[in-house]
Design a protein around this motif. Sequence first.
Motif, PDB file in Angstrom:
ATOM      1  N   HIS A   1     -10.416  -4.194 -26.626  1.00  0.00           N
ATOM      2  CA  HIS A   1      -9.426  -3.920 -25.678  1.00  0.00           C
ATOM      3  C   HIS A   1      -9.075  -5.333 -24.675  1.00  0.00           C
ATOM      4  O   HIS A   1      -9.834  -6.133 -24.240  1.00  0.00           O
TER       5      HIS A   1
ATOM      6  N   VAL B   1      -6.673  -7.219 -22.399  1.00  0.00           N
ATOM      7  CA  VAL B   1      -5.845  -6.810 -20.944  1.00  0.00           C
ATOM      8  C   VAL B   1      -5.150  -8.207 -20.828  1.00  0.00           C
ATOM      9  O   VAL B   1      -5.601  -9.190 -20.550  1.00  0.00           O
TER      10      VAL B   1
ATOM     11  N   LEU C   1       1.877  -4.276 -28.612  1.00  0.00           N
ATOM     12  CA  LEU C   1       1.897  -3.785 -27.088  1.00  0.00           C
ATOM     13  C   LEU C   1       3.022  -2.548 -27.130  1.00  0.00           C
ATOM     14  O   LEU C   1       2.788  -1.699 -26.253  1.00  0.00           O
TER      15      LEU C   1
ATOM     16  N   SER D   1       0.150   0.312 -21.407  1.00  0.00           N
ATOM     17  CA  SER D   1      -1.203   0.407 -22.306  1.00  0.00           C
ATOM     18  C   SER D   1      -0.745   1.076 -23.515  1.00  0.00           C
ATOM     19  O   SER D   1      -0.318   2.133 -23.557  1.00  0.00           O
TER      20      SER D   1
ATOM     21  N   ARG E   1      -7.025  -1.244 -28.204  1.00  0.00           N
ATOM     22  CA  ARG E   1      -6.220  -1.132 -27.080  1.00  0.00           C
ATOM     23  C   ARG E   1      -5.640  -2.573 -26.517  1.00  0.00           C
ATOM     24  O   ARG E   1      -6.474  -3.295 -26.539  1.00  0.00           O
TER      25      ARG E   1
ATOM     26  N   THR F   1      -3.228  -3.717 -23.029  1.00  0.00           N
ATOM     27  CA  THR F   1      -2.784  -3.377 -21.952  1.00  0.00           C
ATOM     28  C   THR F   1      -2.270  -4.665 -21.307  1.00  0.00           C
ATOM     29  O   THR F   1      -2.612  -5.823 -21.148  1.00  0.00           O
ATOM     30  N   TYR F   2      -0.800  -4.410 -20.565  1.00  0.00           N
ATOM     31  CA  TYR F   2      -0.148  -5.409 -20.018  1.00  0.00           C
ATOM     32  C   TYR F   2      -0.107  -5.076 -18.354  1.00  0.00           C
ATOM     33  O   TYR F   2       0.504  -4.017 -18.172  1.00  0.00           O
TER      34      TYR F   2
ATOM     35  N   GLN G   1     -12.853   2.357 -20.133  1.00  0.00           N
ATOM     36  CA  GLN G   1     -12.308   2.373 -21.282  1.00  0.00           C
ATOM     37  C   GLN G   1     -13.157   1.771 -22.585  1.00  0.00           C
ATOM     38  O   GLN G   1     -13.176   2.098 -23.615  1.00  0.00           O
TER      39      GLN G   1
END
Length: 701
Positions: free
Chosen positions: A506, A508, A535, A595, A602, A604-605, A625
């Motif tokens: 994941h 971020v 994304l 996300s 995954r 996420t922004y 998550q």
Amino acid sequence: MRGLECRIGRPVSVKRWTLLGLVLTSLGLARPTAAPAPSGPPHLILGTAWYPEQWPEERWDEDLRLMQAAGINVVRIGEFAWSRLEPEEGRYDLDWLARAVDKAAQYHIAVVLGTPTAAPPAWLTQKYPDTLRIDEHGRRAGHGGRQHFSFTSSRYRDFCRGIAEAMARRFGHHPNVLGWQIDNEYAEVSYDEDTRQKFQQWLQARYRTLGNLNQHWTTAYWSQTYFDWSQIPIPVGYQNPGLMLEWKHFISDTWRDYQRNQLEVIRAHADPRQFITTNMMGWFDGYDHYVVSADLTLASWDDYVGQGQLDPDRNGMTHDLTRGFKRQNFWVMETQPGNVNWAAVNTFLNRGTIRTMAWQAVGHGADAVSYWQWRSALNGQEQYHGTLLGADGTPVPVYFEVQQIGREFAQASEALAGTSPESPVALLHDYDSRWAIDWQRHNARYDQIQVFESYYRALRALTQAMDVVNPYAPLERYKLVVAPDLNLIPDDLARNLTAYVRAGGHLVLGPRSGMKDQYNALLPQRQPGLLADPLGGRVEQYYALDQDVPVSGNWGSGHASIWAEQLAARSPDVQVLLRYGASNGWLDYQPAVISRAYGKGRITYVGALLDDALMQAAARWMVAQAGLSPALGPVPPGVEVCRRVAPGASPGKPAKQVFILINHTAQPQHVSLPRAMRSVLTGHQAQSLDMPAYGVEVLVD
Ligand code: GAL
């Protein structure tokens, strides 16, 4: 446990110090115990910076006796003693240093030798003024301070190599020399003509053609086009961002090269067991620490609080940063015994927090904590700095807190042997991005360390362990990778990060991510550059804020401040986790956090700087998550948990684990443990702890 804590809870009177001195004398510590040289370093080291060259030799025994009585087992010496080590050109006098090293061995105190090159002697700079650095205003440095040399000067390097070689030949096989510190806190660069030419040559090697350089720096702008390498300046002030970034790269390579000049000659003459390090300065960004650490055996840093009291998160994060330089345990080469002399207010650390600070360092992966300094020189610029002895040569109150640390380090040394912190979460830290944003903050209040810290604080409270690593570090082992400020994402890095996500991680990304390439040029795509595709969304526009903007969504409601990016979800499977409320019209009701599941992972922004409560909710979401749980279990606020593990036969099953619990508050705290654990410091077994103010525990199963 209680008994031990009581000792720091009581005031120590002057009389009792005298009494202690008498007791130690009667225990035989007044004279050196006939001791063989240490067979090997202890696993936990307590040290101090000692300057034997400043004192008559008759005093050394007393200093070493007092050090031994405090549990100090390492001294760092020599790093400013060039004028004593080479009193005239080419005449080395190392005999006194040899006597100091041997004398320390008699007290079971090992030595880290500093090469003295941060302070060239007056004969050198007088005869060879070309070795002196020139500042950005064209002024040549003079004698009387330190770091007055030019880091590119070949002549200076010959002298450095000479003294380093003389020291390495003499001490490279000395059983009492544990390792080497090269120079001291690299910082000052030079703007002399020789440096400028070297920078131009360096650029030529990197870019090959001027056409290539002109293109990557977009020098068509303001007629900056270079027709000859000799036209390229050293940037002073705000200049072309491509030029500025390369100047920083040049500085980083030059420090590495400056260091290698000494490192090679030490390695050639020293036992492999002797480590080589240099002392760094936490978040100082004068050079890329990943580059300069590359050739060292271990990283070390100088941990100073300066004004105020310890901020445990900020300090813990800086330990984690330093551990990340080589992704292994490190040393705290210097730390303040109470106070410094260079802050606006040189506050003294609260009683008990010298100890919590020492244990925090260990908890975050330090194998040594060393105090700067043992005793003030009677004259010189640092007369007011904290010390362990007073000007009269006897212990000041803080000595006894350090003595307690010494006892405890000895008790815990075996348990901590072979252990390191370990985390499933990495924060990515990158100098290029830091420089790029700092040169164009766009909002003067955009402080990247604070941004970084907002993620760190929220996540560490939940995981009780964090790594801080370079974005090019191997990431497979992390379940969660957070990049709060990755402004520069060149194509190769975008590919690495995409592969990480595809394989199940994941990722971020924080605001300002993926805006530029490795030349500090804007990417010809919208943010986050090549990561916009995985994304499934992008940044439509960014806004510097002078007023907070409301945000709400899956993580609750709150506000964004300083920075907000208007995001767009371009793929139907993108989740919008937060949206802006009504504000400047442009941001109104637009996505603030998006996300998307991608591959097995995954991405996420997070497009805004969020308030603390939202950051905490974001961290809870990230941790859930990634399926992460705290290293030990819930503890009251203000109590820090650190875990060190020794790798076992299979992943996730360490051969041993040690927990260090620190109460950073001035109030007692009750901590429930997940199971009965044994205190390494007291031997007691318990399933809960009553920790006193500034209490520390070291626990094993
Ligand atoms: C460090 C330096 C030491 C001493 C100390 C005082 O930066 O390495 O030599 O000056 O600061 O805080």
